[in-house]
Design a protein around this motif. Structure first.
Motif, mmCIF file in Angstrom:
data_model
loop_
_atom_site.group_PDB
_atom_site.id
_atom_site.type_symbol
_atom_site.label_atom_id
_atom_site.label_comp_id
_atom_site.label_asym_id
_atom_site.label_seq_id
_atom_site.Cartn_x
_atom_site.Cartn_y
_atom_site.Cartn_z
ATOM 1 N N GLU A 262 -47.318 -51.165 87.418
ATOM 2 C CA GLU A 262 -48.550 -50.393 87.572
ATOM 3 C C GLU A 262 -48.257 -48.890 87.587
ATOM 4 O O GLU A 262 -47.358 -48.425 88.290
ATOM 5 N N THR A 263 -49.040 -48.135 86.797
ATOM 6 C CA THR A 263 -48.920 -46.672 86.794
ATOM 7 C C THR A 263 -50.255 -45.980 87.024
ATOM 8 O O THR A 263 -50.280 -44.813 87.402
ATOM 9 N N GLY A 264 -51.347 -46.665 86.731
ATOM 10 C CA GLY A 264 -52.667 -46.049 86.835
ATOM 11 C C GLY A 264 -53.004 -45.131 85.685
ATOM 12 O O GLY A 264 -54.010 -44.418 85.724
ATOM 13 N N VAL A 265 -52.181 -45.124 84.632
ATOM 14 C CA VAL A 265 -52.364 -44.199 83.506
ATOM 15 C C VAL A 265 -52.978 -44.929 82.319
ATOM 16 O O VAL A 265 -52.532 -46.019 81.940
ATOM 17 N N ASN A 266 -54.006 -44.314 81.716
ATOM 18 C CA ASN A 266 -54.621 -44.816 80.490
ATOM 19 C C ASN A 266 -53.834 -44.252 79.318
ATOM 20 O O ASN A 266 -53.897 -43.057 79.020
ATOM 21 N N LEU A 267 -53.085 -45.113 78.643
ATOM 22 C CA LEU A 267 -52.159 -44.651 77.606
ATOM 23 C C LEU A 267 -52.883 -43.999 76.436
ATOM 24 O O LEU A 267 -52.452 -42.956 75.937
ATOM 25 N N ARG A 268 -53.974 -44.591 75.980
ATOM 26 C CA ARG A 268 -54.666 -44.017 74.816
ATOM 27 C C ARG A 268 -55.256 -42.647 75.146
ATOM 28 O O ARG A 268 -55.247 -41.747 74.298
ATOM 29 N N SER A 269 -55.762 -42.478 76.343
ATOM 30 C CA SER A 269 -56.266 -41.170 76.758
ATOM 31 C C SER A 269 -55.140 -40.144 76.793
ATOM 32 O O SER A 269 -55.304 -38.994 76.368
ATOM 33 N N LEU A 270 -53.981 -40.574 77.257
ATOM 34 C CA LEU A 270 -52.825 -39.680 77.321
ATOM 35 C C LEU A 270 -52.347 -39.305 75.917
ATOM 36 O O LEU A 270 -52.026 -38.140 75.647
ATOM 37 N N VAL A 271 -52.312 -40.285 75.012
ATOM 38 C CA VAL A 271 -51.902 -40.006 73.629
ATOM 39 C C VAL A 271 -52.865 -39.015 72.975
ATOM 40 O O VAL A 271 -52.440 -38.077 72.288
ATOM 41 N N ALA A 272 -54.161 -39.210 73.208
ATOM 42 C CA ALA A 272 -55.145 -38.276 72.643
ATOM 43 C C ALA A 272 -54.908 -36.864 73.149
ATOM 44 O O ALA A 272 -55.021 -35.884 72.400
ATOM 45 N N THR A 273 -54.546 -36.746 74.414
ATOM 46 C CA THR A 273 -54.252 -35.428 74.990
ATOM 47 C C THR A 273 -53.027 -34.811 74.334
ATOM 48 O O THR A 273 -53.015 -33.614 74.007
ATOM 49 N N SER A 274 -51.991 -35.605 74.118
ATOM 50 C CA SER A 274 -50.767 -35.066 73.511
ATOM 51 C C SER A 274 -50.970 -34.704 72.046
ATOM 52 O O SER A 274 -50.363 -33.748 71.551
ATOM 53 N N LEU A 275 -51.821 -35.430 71.343
ATOM 54 C CA LEU A 275 -52.143 -35.046 69.970
ATOM 55 C C LEU A 275 -52.905 -33.726 69.950
ATOM 56 O O LEU A 275 -52.643 -32.847 69.110
ATOM 57 N N VAL A 289 -44.111 -43.048 70.855
ATOM 58 C CA VAL A 289 -45.362 -43.751 71.115
ATOM 59 C C VAL A 289 -46.554 -42.934 70.621
ATOM 60 O O VAL A 289 -47.495 -43.480 70.042
ATOM 61 N N VAL A 290 -46.524 -41.624 70.830
ATOM 62 C CA VAL A 290 -47.592 -40.778 70.301
ATOM 63 C C VAL A 290 -47.645 -40.896 68.785
ATOM 64 O O VAL A 290 -48.714 -41.062 68.183
ATOM 65 N N GLN A 291 -46.492 -40.836 68.134
ATOM 66 C CA GLN A 291 -46.454 -40.939 66.673
ATOM 67 C C GLN A 291 -46.992 -42.278 66.197
ATOM 68 O O GLN A 291 -47.734 -42.355 65.202
ATOM 69 N N ALA A 292 -46.642 -43.362 66.902
ATOM 70 C CA ALA A 292 -47.081 -44.698 66.481
ATOM 71 C C ALA A 292 -48.576 -44.888 66.693
ATOM 72 O O ALA A 292 -49.275 -45.375 65.794
ATOM 73 N N LEU A 293 -49.086 -44.523 67.858
ATOM 74 C CA LEU A 293 -50.476 -44.757 68.166
ATOM 75 C C LEU A 293 -51.406 -43.775 67.437
ATOM 76 O O LEU A 293 -52.581 -44.057 67.250
ATOM 77 N N ALA A 294 -50.853 -42.629 67.043
ATOM 78 C CA ALA A 294 -51.671 -41.655 66.298
ATOM 79 C C ALA A 294 -52.221 -42.268 65.022
ATOM 80 O O ALA A 294 -53.323 -41.910 64.565
ATOM 81 N N LYS A 295 -51.495 -43.204 64.437
ATOM 82 C CA LYS A 295 -51.920 -43.839 63.194
ATOM 83 C C LYS A 295 -53.134 -44.745 63.406
ATOM 84 O O LYS A 295 -53.806 -45.111 62.449
ATOM 85 N N GLU A 296 -53.373 -45.119 64.671
ATOM 86 C CA GLU A 296 -54.471 -46.026 64.984
ATOM 87 C C GLU A 296 -55.688 -45.279 65.546
ATOM 88 O O GLU A 296 -56.708 -45.903 65.835
ATOM 89 N N MET A 297 -55.568 -43.976 65.719
ATOM 90 C CA MET A 297 -56.604 -43.220 66.393
ATOM 91 C C MET A 297 -57.351 -42.301 65.409
ATOM 92 O O MET A 297 -56.866 -41.991 64.349
#
Length: 297
Positions: A262-275, A289-297
């Motif tokens: 458990e971390t309490g962190v929303n990964l997709r929200s975090l990736v959007a912030t880093s993009l 992970v940012v590079q990989a998920l960016a292709k899906e966002m």
């Protein structure tokens, strides 16, 4: 199991970037990180602007900082003048930054390993007297670019003195990113042998040789539950050529999610912030992970 992510991007990340972001962008970054679920976000540093010009706007940043419920916003404080500035801004959490080696102490603090404690002691004493929580970093825990490998006992000696000042937690820094899981085990075992358990320790890995996640997993298996990371993997290390910077928070969260931690962190929200942040910095995020998920966002 729950792991606390100590987000260092707005401070340790941005201070090593070539681009100096406007204060309103920094505020938005911190707000977005909190919205993603991060609850410990190191906001800035009260180091003299001459040495860290990227964070020269510390007071202005804190004055208008959006604050999420339950979130803490530590600041790095190098000396008593820095503490004065922190107290004036109502800061509740600070961090001090020590060195395990003579070479780095001289270059970073203009002190010896022993004399750095003369600088830290009054800072910690006054901070505690004012009700602040004080964290300590110790750098060069595995190797130093001028001195080579660092003995675990040397790190434990410095770490023990920092904790004895009254710091609640000690973050062990692989400043140039050369550590391996074997090194991590040896260091944590040395602390345990000195009576300092993993509940007093955090880890702070750089990914210069691609070992940050492996090192983190090793630390977790040894009982450490606080991990420093930087959103998007921003920042770098000025002391190692081609250093890849901090462990990316997204890479850490992906691994922890896969472990059921458990971390309490929303990964997709975090990736959007880093993009979004990568666009402000003018370079792509080094996070896999940012590079990989960016292709899906």
């Amino acid at each position: 199991m729950k792991v606390t992510i100590y987000e260092v991007g707005p401070r340790d990340g941005l201070q090593n970037e070539d681009v100096t972001l406007p204060v309103e962008v920094k505020r938005e970054l911190i707000g977005r990180l909190a919205e993603a679920g991060l609850r410990t976000i190191e906001a800035t540093s009260f180091v003299h602007p001459k040495w860290v010009p990227q964070l020269a706007d510390a007071e202005e940043l804190l004055d208008g900082l959006p604050r999420a419920d339950g979130a803490r916003y530590p600041v790095l404080v190098p000396n008593e003048r820095g503490l004065d500035r922190a107290l004036e801004r109502g800061v509740t959490d600070i961090a001090i930054f020590g060195s395990a080696t003579e070479s780095f102490a001289q270059r970073n603090l203009n002190r010896t390993v022993d004399s750095q404690f003369d600088m830290f002691a009054p800072v910690v004493e006054r901070a505690l007297a004012n009700g602040l929580r004080v964290r300590a970093y110790v750098s060069m825990c595995f190797a130093d670019p001028w001195e080579g490998p660092v003995a675990p006992e040397q790190v434990v000696s410095v770490g023990r003195r920092l904790l004895d000042l009254g710091c609640y937690e000690l973050s062990l820094g692989d400043t140039i990113g050369v550590g391996t899981p074997g090194h991590v085990e040896a260091l944590l075992d040395a602390f345990q042998a000195d009576g300092i358990g993993p509940e007093r320790l955090a880890v702070h890995f750089h990914d210069t040789y691609g070992q940050a996640l492996a090192n983190t997993l090793t630390a977790l298996r040894k009982g450490v539950t606080v991990v420093d990371a930087s959103a998007g993997g921003i920042g770098g290390c000025p002391y190692a050529r081609s250093a890849a910077g901090n462990l990316a928070t997204e890479d850490l969260v992906w691994m922890l999610d896969g472990l059921g931690v458990e971390t309490g962190v929303n990964l997709r929200s975090l990736v959007a912030t880093s993009l979004w942040l990568a666009g402000k910095l003018g370079r792509p995020s080094p996070s896999r992970v940012v590079q990989a998920l960016a292709k899906e966002m």
